[in-house]
Write a protein that holds these residues in place. Structure first.
Motif, PDB file in Angstrom:
ATOM      1  N   TYR A 198       2.125  -5.160   2.675  1.00  0.00           N
ATOM      2  CA  TYR A 198       0.707  -5.032   3.047  1.00  0.00           C
ATOM      3  C   TYR A 198      -0.168  -5.006   1.790  1.00  0.00           C
ATOM      4  O   TYR A 198      -0.066  -4.098   0.968  1.00  0.00           O
ATOM      5  CB  TYR A 198       0.560  -3.728   3.826  1.00  0.00           C
ATOM      6  CG  TYR A 198      -0.798  -3.398   4.379  1.00  0.00           C
ATOM      7  CD1 TYR A 198      -1.078  -3.543   5.736  1.00  0.00           C
ATOM      8  CD2 TYR A 198      -1.793  -2.863   3.563  1.00  0.00           C
ATOM      9  CE1 TYR A 198      -2.313  -3.170   6.260  1.00  0.00           C
ATOM     10  CE2 TYR A 198      -3.030  -2.503   4.082  1.00  0.00           C
ATOM     11  CZ  TYR A 198      -3.275  -2.666   5.420  1.00  0.00           C
ATOM     12  OH  TYR A 198      -4.490  -2.299   5.936  1.00  0.00           O
ATOM     13  N   VAL A 217       2.443  -9.400   6.430  1.00  0.00           N
ATOM     14  CA  VAL A 217       1.928  -8.119   6.978  1.00  0.00           C
ATOM     15  C   VAL A 217       0.420  -8.092   7.264  1.00  0.00           C
ATOM     16  O   VAL A 217      -0.375  -7.532   6.503  1.00  0.00           O
ATOM     17  CB  VAL A 217       2.264  -6.914   6.045  1.00  0.00           C
ATOM     18  CG1 VAL A 217       1.975  -5.590   6.793  1.00  0.00           C
ATOM     19  CG2 VAL A 217       3.686  -6.909   5.564  1.00  0.00           C
ATOM     20  N   SER A 233       0.717   4.376   2.110  1.00  0.00           N
ATOM     21  CA  SER A 233       0.185   5.146   3.245  1.00  0.00           C
ATOM     22  C   SER A 233       0.810   6.520   3.150  1.00  0.00           C
ATOM     23  O   SER A 233       2.034   6.662   3.280  1.00  0.00           O
ATOM     24  CB  SER A 233       0.571   4.482   4.570  1.00  0.00           C
ATOM     25  OG  SER A 233      -0.239   3.363   4.809  1.00  0.00           O
ATOM     26  N   TYR A 273      -3.973  -6.774  12.571  1.00  0.00           N
ATOM     27  CA  TYR A 273      -4.170  -5.336  12.328  1.00  0.00           C
ATOM     28  C   TYR A 273      -5.638  -5.094  11.976  1.00  0.00           C
ATOM     29  O   TYR A 273      -6.331  -6.000  11.484  1.00  0.00           O
ATOM     30  CB  TYR A 273      -3.321  -4.864  11.141  1.00  0.00           C
ATOM     31  CG  TYR A 273      -1.826  -4.912  11.333  1.00  0.00           C
ATOM     32  CD1 TYR A 273      -1.227  -4.558  12.545  1.00  0.00           C
ATOM     33  CD2 TYR A 273      -0.994  -5.282  10.286  1.00  0.00           C
ATOM     34  CE1 TYR A 273       0.149  -4.582  12.701  1.00  0.00           C
ATOM     35  CE2 TYR A 273       0.394  -5.311  10.428  1.00  0.00           C
ATOM     36  CZ  TYR A 273       0.952  -4.958  11.641  1.00  0.00           C
ATOM     37  OH  TYR A 273       2.305  -4.990  11.787  1.00  0.00           O
ATOM     38  N   ASP A 329       8.660  -3.346   7.639  1.00  0.00           N
ATOM     39  CA  ASP A 329       8.795  -2.948   6.226  1.00  0.00           C
ATOM     40  C   ASP A 329      10.238  -2.561   5.911  1.00  0.00           C
ATOM     41  O   ASP A 329      10.744  -2.845   4.818  1.00  0.00           O
ATOM     42  CB  ASP A 329       7.863  -1.772   5.913  1.00  0.00           C
ATOM     43  CG  ASP A 329       6.406  -2.104   6.202  1.00  0.00           C
ATOM     44  OD1 ASP A 329       6.050  -3.303   6.184  1.00  0.00           O
ATOM     45  OD2 ASP A 329       5.620  -1.182   6.458  1.00  0.00           O
ATOM     46  N   LEU A 380      -3.901   5.004   1.505  1.00  0.00           N
ATOM     47  CA  LEU A 380      -4.453   5.348   2.823  1.00  0.00           C
ATOM     48  C   LEU A 380      -3.964   6.733   3.215  1.00  0.00           C
ATOM     49  O   LEU A 380      -2.848   7.136   2.846  1.00  0.00           O
ATOM     50  CB  LEU A 380      -3.978   4.354   3.894  1.00  0.00           C
ATOM     51  CG  LEU A 380      -4.549   2.939   3.846  1.00  0.00           C
ATOM     52  CD1 LEU A 380      -3.723   2.067   2.905  1.00  0.00           C
ATOM     53  CD2 LEU A 380      -4.522   2.310   5.244  1.00  0.00           C
ATOM     54  N   HIS A 426      -1.028   5.145   8.054  1.00  0.00           N
ATOM     55  CA  HIS A 426      -1.176   3.732   8.419  1.00  0.00           C
ATOM     56  C   HIS A 426      -2.230   3.532   9.517  1.00  0.00           C
ATOM     57  O   HIS A 426      -2.702   4.509  10.129  1.00  0.00           O
ATOM     58  CB  HIS A 426       0.170   3.081   8.734  1.00  0.00           C
ATOM     59  CG  HIS A 426       0.914   3.657   9.894  1.00  0.00           C
ATOM     60  ND1 HIS A 426       0.385   3.766  11.151  1.00  0.00           N
ATOM     61  CD2 HIS A 426       2.176   4.142   9.982  1.00  0.00           C
ATOM     62  CE1 HIS A 426       1.292   4.273  11.960  1.00  0.00           C
ATOM     63  NE2 HIS A 426       2.385   4.518  11.274  1.00  0.00           N
ATOM     64  N   THR A 427      -2.575   2.275   9.750  1.00  0.00           N
ATOM     65  CA  THR A 427      -3.755   1.991  10.570  1.00  0.00           C
ATOM     66  C   THR A 427      -3.440   1.935  12.074  1.00  0.00           C
ATOM     67  O   THR A 427      -4.303   1.550  12.863  1.00  0.00           O
ATOM     68  CB  THR A 427      -4.422   0.671  10.132  1.00  0.00           C
ATOM     69  OG1 THR A 427      -3.487  -0.402  10.354  1.00  0.00           O
ATOM     70  CG2 THR A 427      -4.815   0.692   8.679  1.00  0.00           C
ATOM     71  N   MET A 428      -2.227   2.325  12.462  1.00  0.00           N
ATOM     72  CA  MET A 428      -1.950   2.405  13.886  1.00  0.00           C
ATOM     73  C   MET A 428      -2.339   3.782  14.439  1.00  0.00           C
ATOM     74  O   MET A 428      -2.364   3.974  15.641  1.00  0.00           O
ATOM     75  CB  MET A 428      -0.471   2.112  14.193  1.00  0.00           C
ATOM     76  CG  MET A 428      -0.005   0.783  13.662  1.00  0.00           C
ATOM     77  SD  MET A 428      -1.061  -0.605  14.144  1.00  0.00           S
ATOM     78  CE  MET A 428      -0.307  -1.045  15.695  1.00  0.00           C
ATOM     79  N   HIS A 456       6.458   1.473  14.694  1.00  0.00           N
ATOM     80  CA  HIS A 456       5.766   1.009  13.510  1.00  0.00           C
ATOM     81  C   HIS A 456       6.667   1.089  12.280  1.00  0.00           C
ATOM     82  O   HIS A 456       7.523   1.957  12.207  1.00  0.00           O
ATOM     83  CB  HIS A 456       4.551   1.902  13.317  1.00  0.00           C
ATOM     84  CG  HIS A 456       3.481   1.172  12.649  1.00  0.00           C
ATOM     85  ND1 HIS A 456       2.884   0.081  13.218  1.00  0.00           N
ATOM     86  CD2 HIS A 456       2.958   1.320  11.428  1.00  0.00           C
ATOM     87  CE1 HIS A 456       2.010  -0.379  12.381  1.00  0.00           C
ATOM     88  NE2 HIS A 456       2.036   0.344  11.283  1.00  0.00           N
ATOM     89  N   GLY A 457       6.466   0.183  11.318  1.00  0.00           N
ATOM     90  CA  GLY A 457       7.188   0.267  10.037  1.00  0.00           C
ATOM     91  C   GLY A 457       8.529  -0.451  10.026  1.00  0.00           C
ATOM     92  O   GLY A 457       9.164  -0.558   8.976  1.00  0.00           O
ATOM     93  N   CYS A 475       5.950   3.838   6.327  1.00  0.00           N
ATOM     94  CA  CYS A 475       5.820   2.387   6.225  1.00  0.00           C
ATOM     95  C   CYS A 475       5.537   2.029   4.768  1.00  0.00           C
ATOM     96  O   CYS A 475       5.452   2.916   3.906  1.00  0.00           O
ATOM     97  CB  CYS A 475       4.702   1.869   7.133  1.00  0.00           C
ATOM     98  SG  CYS A 475       3.054   2.342   6.587  1.00  0.00           S
ATOM     99  N   SER A 476       5.426   0.765   4.504  1.00  0.00           N
ATOM    100  CA  SER A 476       5.104   0.212   3.178  1.00  0.00           C
ATOM    101  C   SER A 476       5.841   0.933   2.037  1.00  0.00           C
ATOM    102  O   SER A 476       7.058   1.031   2.081  1.00  0.00           O
ATOM    103  CB  SER A 476       3.592   0.129   2.970  1.00  0.00           C
ATOM    104  OG  SER A 476       2.919   1.236   3.509  1.00  0.00           O
ATOM    105  N   ASP A 521       0.823  -1.223   0.000  1.00  0.00           N
ATOM    106  CA  ASP A 521       0.000   0.000   0.000  1.00  0.00           C
ATOM    107  C   ASP A 521       0.848   1.261   0.000  1.00  0.00           C
ATOM    108  O   ASP A 521       2.038   1.236   0.327  1.00  0.00           O
ATOM    109  CB  ASP A 521      -0.905   0.016   1.237  1.00  0.00           C
ATOM    110  CG  ASP A 521      -0.119   0.361   2.479  1.00  0.00           C
ATOM    111  OD1 ASP A 521       0.536  -0.555   3.021  1.00  0.00           O
ATOM    112  OD2 ASP A 521      -0.103   1.533   2.887  1.00  0.00           O
TER     113      ASP A 521
HETATM  114  O1  PXL Z   1       3.890  -1.538   8.504  1.00  0.00           O
HETATM  115  C1  PXL Z   1       2.874  -2.388   8.129  1.00  0.00           C
HETATM  116  C2  PXL Z   1       1.685  -1.642   7.610  1.00  0.00           C
HETATM  117  C3  PXL Z   1       1.660  -1.257   6.293  1.00  0.00           C
HETATM  118  N1  PXL Z   1       0.624  -0.563   5.772  1.00  0.00           N
HETATM  119  C4  PXL Z   1      -0.441  -0.241   6.533  1.00  0.00           C
HETATM  120  C5  PXL Z   1      -0.474  -0.588   7.876  1.00  0.00           C
HETATM  121  C6  PXL Z   1       0.582  -1.340   8.410  1.00  0.00           C
HETATM  122  C7  PXL Z   1       0.522  -1.766   9.803  1.00  0.00           C
HETATM  123  O2  PXL Z   1      -0.380  -1.468  10.540  1.00  0.00           O
HETATM  124  O3  PXL Z   1      -1.525  -0.201   8.615  1.00  0.00           O
HETATM  125  C8  PXL Z   1      -1.571   0.512   5.944  1.00  0.00           C
END
Ligand code: PXL
Length: 271
Positions: free
Chosen positions: A80, A109, A12, A117, A216, A41, A44-46, A212-213, A17-18, A10
């Protein structure tokens, strides 16, 4: 010849991340990095809120043109994906666009710290277990390895636990399982099931905080080093050392990711 990789994960927009990790890291290693974004996105979803645009409807348009242009990729890195439909798409990408012998590296992931997640369920995990058949190397963390194999999640590990996870993962793939985030004797690292059936541990300092990340970052550096000809264990060692440097570079108040850009910059200075 220069290597060209396709990374499928994805975008984000905020969150380190990603794709915002994979693109700069793989590129800094001199690898031409092509992307198939699986979703866009807001972040990210955290974070407590996020927006999500699934890009499944665009994939076949992209593939149709890639086919006409005759593109081929020398390697694939999956992160992801977000929806099962993207796993179908990834398999179509392997079937259609792989150069001969192109390795497939899959980081599943979908979970961490014993939990899925947001947005994932058991069906997604089952489909991921099937996708892993197509991999040359898989990079689940301990939580993902437990979900994929139906093993009880534990925060305390020993060699028997790690080797049980590796053996159960091996039933899902002909590829090499590398489990990340294994803790042994106060150290943190990876358990690798080598092609000859032996198990290697690549252990380093366990830092007192997480961010986070980092999965990745690990997957991107691991892939870059593996494609450059390093052994699996050396690539895992290089990737975990890189992650530790990123964590050390990150101040406490930077809560949502790591300052991996600083580490990339410093390392470039040293080359
Ligand atoms: O880092 C992993 C990751 C990648 N992409 C999205 C995430 C996450 C982990 O929560 O939410 C959108």
């Amino acid at each position: 010849m220069e290597k060209r990789i396709l990374t499928i994960q994805d975008l984000s927009c905020v969150g380190q991340c990603s794709l915002t990790v994979a693109l700069p890291v793989l590129s800094a290693y001199g690898i031409e990095t092509c992307v198939l974004p699986t979703a866009v996105l807001s972040n990210h979803t955290m974070f407590s809120k996020w927006s999500y645009l699934d890009l499944t409807p665009e994939v076949d348009n992209i593939f149709a043109v890639w086919r006409e242009n005759g593109f081929r990729f020398d390697a694939f890195l999956l992160g992801y994906l977000g929806k099962a439909s993207l796993m179908d798409a990834a398999e179509r990408a392997f079937d259609t666009f792989a150069a001969e012998g192109a390795p497939v590296i899959i980081d599943p992931v979908f979970a961490d710290n014993g939990k899925l997640y947001g947005g994932f369920d058991g069906e997604y995990v089952k489909r991921m277990a099937r996708l892993l058949r197509r991999a040359d190397v898989i990079l689940p963390n301990v939580t993902e390895a437990c979900f994929l194999t139906g093993t009880e999640y534990r925060t305390e590990h020993d060699e028997a636990y790690a080797e049980g996870l590796l053996a159960a993962l091996k039933k899902l793939t002909d590829g090499i399982p590398v489990v990340t985030g294994v803790e042994l004797d106060g150290k943190m690292g990876e358990a690798v099931l080598n092609g000859d059936g032996s198990v290697s541990y690549v252990m380093g300092e366990k830092l007192p905080f997480v961010r986070h990340g980092t999965g990745d970052i690990f997957a991107s550096v691991f892939t870059a080093e593996y494609l450059s000809g390093k052994s699996l264990c050396d690539a895992a060692d290089g990737a975990s050392a890189f992650v530790r440097d990123c964590l050390r570079a990150t101040p406490e108040e930077h809560f949502y990711g790591t300052l991996f850009e600083r580490v990339l910059k410093e390392r470039r200075g040293r080359r």
